[in-house]
Design a protein around this motif. Sequence first.
Motif: not given
Length: 659
Positions: A605-624
């Motif tokens: 939300e603060q930086d829509p181009r922070l690729a690493e945050a999308y990637f790690n949120r994807g990992i969280v989605g996988l684990r959840s």
Amino acid sequence: MTLRLRMFLLAVVMNIAAATAQLNVDMTIMLGRNALGMDDYLSAIHYFNQAIAAKPFLSKPYFYRAYAKFTLEDYSGANDDCTASINLNPYMAEVYSLRGLCRINLKDYAGAEQDYTRVLLEMPDDQGCIYNRALCRLQLKDYARADSDLTNILNRWPGLSRAYLVKAQIRLEEKDTLGALAWMDTLLVKKPREQAAWSFKGYYALQHEDYAAADSFLTRAIELRPDDHEYYVARAQARQSQDRFNEALADYDKTLQLVPEHFVAHYNRGLLRSLIGDYNRAIEDFTFILKKEPDNTLARYNRAELREKVGQFRGAIADYTELIKAYPNFVYGYMARANCRRKIGDKEGAAKDETVVARNTLDLTYQQNKPKQRDIRHVRKRSEHALEQYRQFVEEDSGKVLDILGDLYGKVQNRKAEQEPLPMFGLTMQNRSKRKHAATAFLPELKALQILDTPERHLVFSTSAEKGNIDEARQDESRLAAARTALAPAAYALLASAIQASLYNYEAAIAEAEAAAKSDTLSRLPLIQLAALLARQAPADGIAADAKTASSEAALTRSNRALQILDKALARSPGDAYIYYNRGCLYIQRGDMKAAAGDFTRAVEQDPRLAEAYFNRGIVGLRSGDTAAAMRDFSKAGELGIYQAYNLLKQCMQKIDKP
């Protein structure tokens, strides 16, 4: 200078600026297309991102970026870009065609059919679109219109082999097997070397237990395509049903030479080896299966019996114990385990098992307590696990597979990526020549710390966990010592922290980061660096809630302290995307997926181009277990430059497609 002259000059300047901007965008698009031509899809996406940011009203950059994403198998992202391109310019037929392919891969066959129909209004002679529309109609069970499309193709292009194959598929769907075979024979008259037709006839004969014919047809298919491992599996099944065990074993060996981890080949080879008395090597095959599928009871049953036969009584006892856990009323399992226990002198354990047997049945004869074997000539599906099927050969569960797209090469999504989050951001010295797929972050505070930069090395704020070699780090340390008098205490301590971390001296690195935090009570960077180092010292396996060892308690203490420091950093710099990201990483490490997802969401939300945050949120989605959300995040992370995301996206799609 008159007003009219000023207005004229201003207009000239504005026209020049506009022309320059147009030239820059055109150049960026050209560079992106050049990257596509070199199969460098990540760089291409980077260029098209720039063009779209500069001129979001242009349709072609969306189309080109969609092509790059499609080639990387990001079908959802490519579909969205095609739609964006069509919304801006609905008259480009090639965009509809590409979106049709995306939708086929996303199993939106109705949408794909609409796209191909739209293309054929403008390009009625497009063979590929007619063929793909026929495939969509086949999937939609609209057999009459699918057949009509294929008839149209064969009337105009009678040499297109795939059309005959799909015609045969339609006949099979309509339960007209004789009609399907007739189309295969028609194709073989025209093209006697069409391996797909031979394999079709071979599989049909195998299904109808005409094993000699299946052997013959599949042998012909193998001659024409010797590297197709599934043909060898099918022919092995035909040969083992004819009691030609050695030839069947040779086919399974060839399959495993081509695909070393092929489940069916290992399982069936294990059965064949046990039938011909090659017990030890049969055990090896079933052990392989159990490493892949520890809950495979049929493989475990076979291995238990084989271990008992070769005198591996302790191993047999372990296998029978696992079987009894899965089947508490498995009387023969108790009996067999009792026999093995007596062989190793465990009379007490044997007596207990025999008591269980006595309580469950009055008939203790071997054959009546052992599961009855079904005829080994029958083949079970891989998903079937009835104990009486333990001596039956196995085949993959049936499923319709249409080769629509062919093989694509040179794709980063085929490089295996682990489902692990990216590390925290922190300071590190790095070689400038080191290629990075995700850009390092820029912070204004870094300007004061660039005194150590050289043409070869520079200080970066990055998630990279890779370090330079020790010699390079020692040189960095030497330059820092020489520059000490020119640096403020906090700046010196921060640089020392980064260098000590690259020398693997984490205690010293933490001490220097603490010194920087004490010297600078306003900046966020010392706190970010200190928390990242503390988290690195607190591995996930040491933060478990039930951990009681001294080392685990120390790890938990460091993790708690890192969390407090990041909270303090947020107080200094509210809304900082990197702090939210780092705290999200820490929450993953602590096993708190809900909190981690929340922080990664705040980061983007603060930086829509922070690729690493999308990637790690994807990992969280996988684990959840939220695969759909993970796919969206990996798609965005890949778009923004993290190449590993495309492989994880592919893994998600394979998980969805798995029966």
